[in-house]
Write an enzyme that holds these catalytic residues in place. Structure first.
Site, mmCIF file in Angstrom:
data_model
loop_
_atom_site.group_PDB
_atom_site.id
_atom_site.type_symbol
_atom_site.label_atom_id
_atom_site.label_comp_id
_atom_site.label_asym_id
_atom_site.label_seq_id
_atom_site.Cartn_x
_atom_site.Cartn_y
_atom_site.Cartn_z
ATOM 1 N N ASN A 123 0.817 -1.216 0.000
ATOM 2 C CA ASN A 123 0.000 0.000 0.000
ATOM 3 C C ASN A 123 0.850 1.266 0.000
ATOM 4 O OD1 ASN A 123 0.883 -0.456 2.608
ATOM 5 N ND2 ASN A 123 -1.109 -0.198 3.570
ATOM 6 N N ARG B 269 3.809 8.149 11.091
ATOM 7 C CA ARG B 269 3.327 7.755 12.408
ATOM 8 C C ARG B 269 3.145 9.011 13.267
ATOM 9 N NH1 ARG B 269 2.204 3.991 9.986
ATOM 10 N NH2 ARG B 269 2.657 1.785 10.348
ATOM 11 N N GLN C 139 -4.019 5.010 18.407
ATOM 12 C CA GLN C 139 -5.016 4.766 17.376
ATOM 13 C C GLN C 139 -5.939 3.635 17.813
ATOM 14 O OE1 GLN C 139 -2.766 6.359 13.381
ATOM 15 N NE2 GLN C 139 -3.239 4.216 13.488
ATOM 16 N N HIS D 278 -6.974 6.902 10.018
ATOM 17 C CA HIS D 278 -5.837 6.271 9.331
ATOM 18 C C HIS D 278 -6.353 5.460 8.140
ATOM 19 C CE1 HIS D 278 -1.658 4.192 9.906
ATOM 20 N NE2 HIS D 278 -1.868 4.596 8.667
#
Length: 385
Positions: free
Chosen positions: A147, A285, A314, A333
């Site tokens: 990805n 991050r 998260q 995210h």
């Protein structure tokens, strides 16, 4: 037989999709540099389906159960009474995603007596304590490159969105207004700006390539300098430190892994050294930047905008200050979990599991930790601290 514990994000609010906006997705067979896309022996899903949420199960259930393995899938991952913590002690394999990470701390790993393999469905394995994995001889793998381009596209979208003041302008249209002056008072052209990336690996280099046609100046810092021919092709300026780069850039995009050297890298002092009115886009991050220093810089106007889709922790709590700070373009995210990307990282996860169960080598580029040391992509991206 193995117990596979898989942590995925919740299904859509309206339930698992019954249909999708598109009938197909493009087939991607390889990536820049020659690496091939995941090549499992087979898949039990239709590419373009929702695979990254709980009901999608990464398309793994039939494959695992036909081989006699047990699959436990949950989104409940926080606290000692979570499904994740209850199921962890006898799990052989843990799978999770960067978007909904199962934080596999040293303490949790100590309780996982059977644990042999940790897989990130996607890229980025910092939610696993790599030092603990090295010490316990646990292998860590991720679906490298699956990805990366998805994230790079998201970065370019966010750069344009911030600089062109897109989100507030779209909101004016949604609310029935026509306040052109209000929309344009924070809008600029990207053309002629200086754009820099912290790290020029798979994602960072893809961002540079996609920004090159916008006629911007391109800068980068990386521990590993790019080949001279790539620097010439894209007219790149290399910087020997992050500090030397950010001072000349109008836009800085963060594309480096999180490890001890990069945690809180963008602190009060580094942000203050940036141009007034600079923009930061962080899809790497959340802990690479100082949370409150970002808020203060936006409130003071030193930063003109901040966007990204990575937070800490998260999922981010409802009262996280980034939700309400001025001039931001934050999203959950999502950059690396498009339906296109899900097909690749689900296939790559299966490829890793096939190799593990068959006793054949996992692809070198997928490895982060193996044989008690950093390996493969991990040896390139992380430090053994």
């Amino acid at each position: 037989m193995a117990k596979v514990l898989c942590v995925l994000y919740d299904d859509p609010i309206g339930g698992h999709p019954a249909s999708y906006p598109r009938d197909t997705i493009p087939t991607i067979s390889g990536y820049p540099g020659g690496q091939t896309a995941p090549t499992p022996q087979g898949i039990d899903f239709t590419p373009g389906e929702m695979l990254g949420s709980v009901s999608g199960e990464l398309g793994l259930r039939r494959f695992l159960e036909e081989r006699g393995h047990t699959l436990v899938v949950t989104s409940d991952k926080e606290g000692p009474d979570s499904v994740f913590d209850r199921e962890l002690p006898d799990a052989d394999i843990v799978i999770s995603q960067p978007f909904w990470p199962a934080y596999l701390t040293a303490e949790r790993m100590e309780r996982a007596a059977n644990l042999k393999l940790v897989v990130t469905a996607g890229i980025g394995s910092d939610h696993t304590d790599l030092s603990a994995a090295i010490g316990k001889g646990v292998s860590v793998a991720e679906v490298t490159y699956s990805n990366s381009i998805s994230v790079a596209e998201h970065v370019v979208m966010m750069i344009l969105s911030l600089v062109r003041n897109y989100l507030p302008s779209n909101q004016v249209a949604r609310e029935g207004g026509w306040a052109i002056a209000d929309c344009s008072q924070r809008a600029y052209d990207v053309e002629g700006m200086q754009v820099g990336t912290v790290a020029a690996g798979r994602i960072g280099l893809a961002v540079l390539r996609r920004m090159h046609p916008f006629d911007v100046g391109l800068h980068y810092f990386d521990r590993h300098r790019l080949p001279a021919e790539v620097e010439r092709e894209l007219n790149l300026t290399f910087h020997g430190s992050v500090a030397s780069m950010v001072g000349v850039c109008d836009v800085v995009t963060i594309n480096c892994p999180l490890h001890p050297e990069t945690e809180n890298l963008f602190d009060e002092r580094l942000i203050a050294s940036m141009k007034r009115g600079a923009y930061i886009v962080n899809t790497a991050r959340g802990k690479i930047v100082d949370r409150d220093a970002i808020v203060r810089a936006l409130e003071s106007g030193h930063l003109a905008g901040y966007a990204g889709d990575v937070w800490y922790p998260q999922p981010a709590p409802a009262d996280h200050p980034w939700r309400t700070m001025p001039n931001h373009g934050m999203t959950p995210h999502t950059s690396g979990t498009t339906l296109s990307a899900q097909a690749r990282y689900a296939a790559g996860t299966r490829e890793i599991l096939e190799a593990f169960f068959d006793g054949t080598p996992i692809r070198e580029e997928y490895l982060i930790v193996d044989g008690g040391k950093l390996a493969g992509a991990g040896a390139h991206s992380y430090s053994a601290k």
